[in-house]
Design a protein around this motif. Structure first.
Motif, PDB file in Angstrom:
ATOM      1  N   PRO A  44      -1.562  -8.712   7.998  1.00 42.53           N
ATOM      2  CA  PRO A  44      -0.228  -8.106   7.866  1.00 42.53           C
ATOM      3  C   PRO A  44      -0.055  -7.317   6.576  1.00 42.53           C
ATOM      4  N   ILE A  45      -0.775  -7.707   5.529  1.00 43.02           N
ATOM      5  CA  ILE A  45      -0.677  -6.950   4.275  1.00 43.02           C
ATOM      6  C   ILE A  45      -1.249  -5.549   4.458  1.00 43.02           C
ATOM      7  N   ALA A  46      -2.374  -5.461   5.164  1.00 40.05           N
ATOM      8  CA  ALA A  46      -3.024  -4.167   5.356  1.00 40.05           C
ATOM      9  C   ALA A  46      -2.330  -3.310   6.409  1.00 40.05           C
ATOM     10  N   ARG A  47      -1.671  -3.940   7.383  1.00 38.03           N
ATOM     11  CA  ARG A  47      -1.105  -3.206   8.503  1.00 38.03           C
ATOM     12  C   ARG A  47       0.400  -2.988   8.406  1.00 38.03           C
ATOM     13  N   SER A  48       1.014  -3.403   7.321  1.00 37.90           N
ATOM     14  CA  SER A  48       2.465  -3.255   7.195  1.00 37.90           C
ATOM     15  C   SER A  48       2.797  -2.328   6.038  1.00 37.90           C
ATOM     16  N   VAL A  49       4.042  -1.912   5.995  1.00 41.39           N
ATOM     17  CA  VAL A  49       4.476  -0.983   4.952  1.00 41.39           C
ATOM     18  C   VAL A  49       4.941  -1.770   3.736  1.00 41.39           C
ATOM     19  N   ALA A  94       5.584  -9.289   3.097  1.00 43.91           N
ATOM     20  CA  ALA A  94       6.066 -10.349   2.210  1.00 43.91           C
ATOM     21  C   ALA A  94       5.557 -11.715   2.667  1.00 43.91           C
ATOM     22  N   PHE A  95       5.622 -11.968   3.968  1.00 46.73           N
ATOM     23  CA  PHE A  95       5.117 -13.244   4.479  1.00 46.73           C
ATOM     24  C   PHE A  95       3.612 -13.348   4.273  1.00 46.73           C
ATOM     25  N   GLY A  96       2.906 -12.244   4.456  1.00 50.71           N
ATOM     26  CA  GLY A  96       1.465 -12.254   4.231  1.00 50.71           C
ATOM     27  C   GLY A  96       1.111 -12.529   2.778  1.00 50.71           C
ATOM     28  N   LEU A  97       1.879 -11.968   1.855  1.00 51.02           N
ATOM     29  CA  LEU A  97       1.622 -12.194   0.436  1.00 51.02           C
ATOM     30  C   LEU A  97       1.878 -13.647   0.047  1.00 51.02           C
ATOM     31  N   VAL A  98       2.929 -14.241   0.621  1.00 52.90           N
ATOM     32  CA  VAL A  98       3.199 -15.653   0.336  1.00 52.90           C
ATOM     33  C   VAL A  98       2.070 -16.524   0.878  1.00 52.90           C
ATOM     34  N   GLY A  99       1.626 -16.237   2.098  1.00 56.54           N
ATOM     35  CA  GLY A  99       0.504 -16.988   2.659  1.00 56.54           C
ATOM     36  C   GLY A  99      -0.758 -16.830   1.837  1.00 56.54           C
ATOM     37  N   GLN A 135       9.892  -8.482  12.782  1.00 62.80           N
ATOM     38  CA  GLN A 135       9.882  -7.159  13.395  1.00 62.80           C
ATOM     39  C   GLN A 135       9.099  -6.187  12.524  1.00 62.80           C
ATOM     40  N   ARG A 136       8.214  -5.462  13.178  1.00 65.01           N
ATOM     41  CA  ARG A 136       7.395  -4.513  12.436  1.00 65.01           C
ATOM     42  C   ARG A 136       8.238  -3.325  11.998  1.00 65.01           C
ATOM     43  N   ARG A 137       8.118  -2.993  10.741  1.00 65.47           N
ATOM     44  CA  ARG A 137       8.877  -1.885  10.171  1.00 65.47           C
ATOM     45  C   ARG A 137       8.085  -0.597  10.327  1.00 65.47           C
ATOM     46  N   ALA A 138       8.743   0.430  10.863  1.00 62.11           N
ATOM     47  CA  ALA A 138       8.056   1.699  11.107  1.00 62.11           C
ATOM     48  C   ALA A 138       7.694   2.369   9.789  1.00 62.11           C
ATOM     49  N   ARG A 139       6.547   2.999   9.794  1.00 65.67           N
ATOM     50  CA  ARG A 139       6.130   3.731   8.603  1.00 65.67           C
ATOM     51  C   ARG A 139       6.948   5.015   8.474  1.00 65.67           C
ATOM     52  N   PRO A 140       7.338   5.378   7.265  1.00 63.14           N
ATOM     53  CA  PRO A 140       8.119   6.610   7.089  1.00 63.14           C
ATOM     54  C   PRO A 140       7.305   7.845   7.470  1.00 63.14           C
ATOM     55  N   VAL A 141       7.972   8.792   8.140  1.00 64.19           N
ATOM     56  CA  VAL A 141       7.315  10.028   8.566  1.00 64.19           C
ATOM     57  C   VAL A 141       7.404  11.045   7.439  1.00 64.19           C
ATOM     58  N   VAL A 142       6.266  11.498   7.003  1.00 63.08           N
ATOM     59  CA  VAL A 142       6.206  12.486   5.926  1.00 63.08           C
ATOM     60  C   VAL A 142       6.020  13.863   6.549  1.00 63.08           C
ATOM     61  N   VAL A 143       6.960  14.753   6.313  1.00 60.75           N
ATOM     62  CA  VAL A 143       6.912  16.107   6.866  1.00 60.75           C
ATOM     63  C   VAL A 143       6.285  17.040   5.845  1.00 60.75           C
TER      64      VAL A 143
END
Length: 204
Positions: free
Chosen positions: A115-120, A127-132, A179-187
């Motif tokens: 989750p650390i590598a795949r989340s924003v 955050a949960f991955g970092l605590v784990g 819930q997975r947070r969407a990555r921001p779209v960079v234009v």
């Protein structure tokens, strides 16, 4: 000193080093610095000591000391159980030895890293991955320091490592349901200016 180090004795052993007739003669030489230098030249012994801590860790608590006073009416060495689920689980996994402990650590590290590598950044999953990751990291650090640095109460000082190891998967499973947070779209700048021109033209 080498023979004592290989003997793997502690104060609760039938014949502890402290009661050896020659202990007083070599006591001044049994410093942490000397032991560290000796272990640095014995990688096989290092590995044996490190792996041997799994038995003490999964024992959860010393079995030679009871909870109740002598005349309390309980069987000698009876112990009160307040964390029965964790204690029974640790005892059930004791047959795996250090290999089971190592597999558990690696699985927790992998489950925390995903989750650390795949989340924003700033997301709950990260955050949960970092605590784990912090919990399982504390487990490994506590295990290492207790196994190499504590000669009398290894089992007691490994209890915090066992509690941290038990909490790590709880956080990781809870993080998986966030819930997975969407990555921001960079234009791109050129595309953004073109989009602005089209919008302005349509309003004329």
């Amino acid at each position: 000193m080498a023979a004592w180090a290989r003997g793997s004795t502690n104060w609760w052993s039938p014949h502890p080093v402290e009661l050896d007739p020659m202990y007083a003669r070599y006591r001044s030489r049994l410093s942490r610095a000397n032991l560290a230098r000796y272990l640095a030249t014995q990688p096989a012994l290092d590995a044996r000591v490190f792996a041997g801590g799994a038995g003490a860790c999964l024992s959860f608590r010393n079995t030679n000391i009871g909870t109740y006073p002598m005349h309390a009416g309980y069987t000698p060495e009876s112990q009160e159980c307040r964390s029965c689920l964790l204690q029974d689980t640790a005892h059930a996994l004791k047959w795996n030895g250090f290999s089971g402990v190592l597999v558990y650590w690696l699985a927790c590290f992998a489950a925390a890293g995903w989750p650390i590598a795949r989340s924003v950044p700033g997301g709950r999953r990260r955050a949960f991955g970092l605590v784990g990751l912090a919990l399982i990291g504390c487990t490994v650090v506590q295990y290492t320091t207790a196994v190499y640095g504590e000669g009398d109460e290894v089992t007691k000082h490994l209890s915090p490592a066992l509690f941290a190891a038990a909490l790590a998967p709880v956080w990781l499973v809870a993080g998986a349901f966030q819930q997975r947070r969407a990555r921001p779209v960079v234009v791109a700048p050129r595309r953004a200016s073109s989009l602005l021109w089209r919008t302005t033209a349509s309003l004329r």
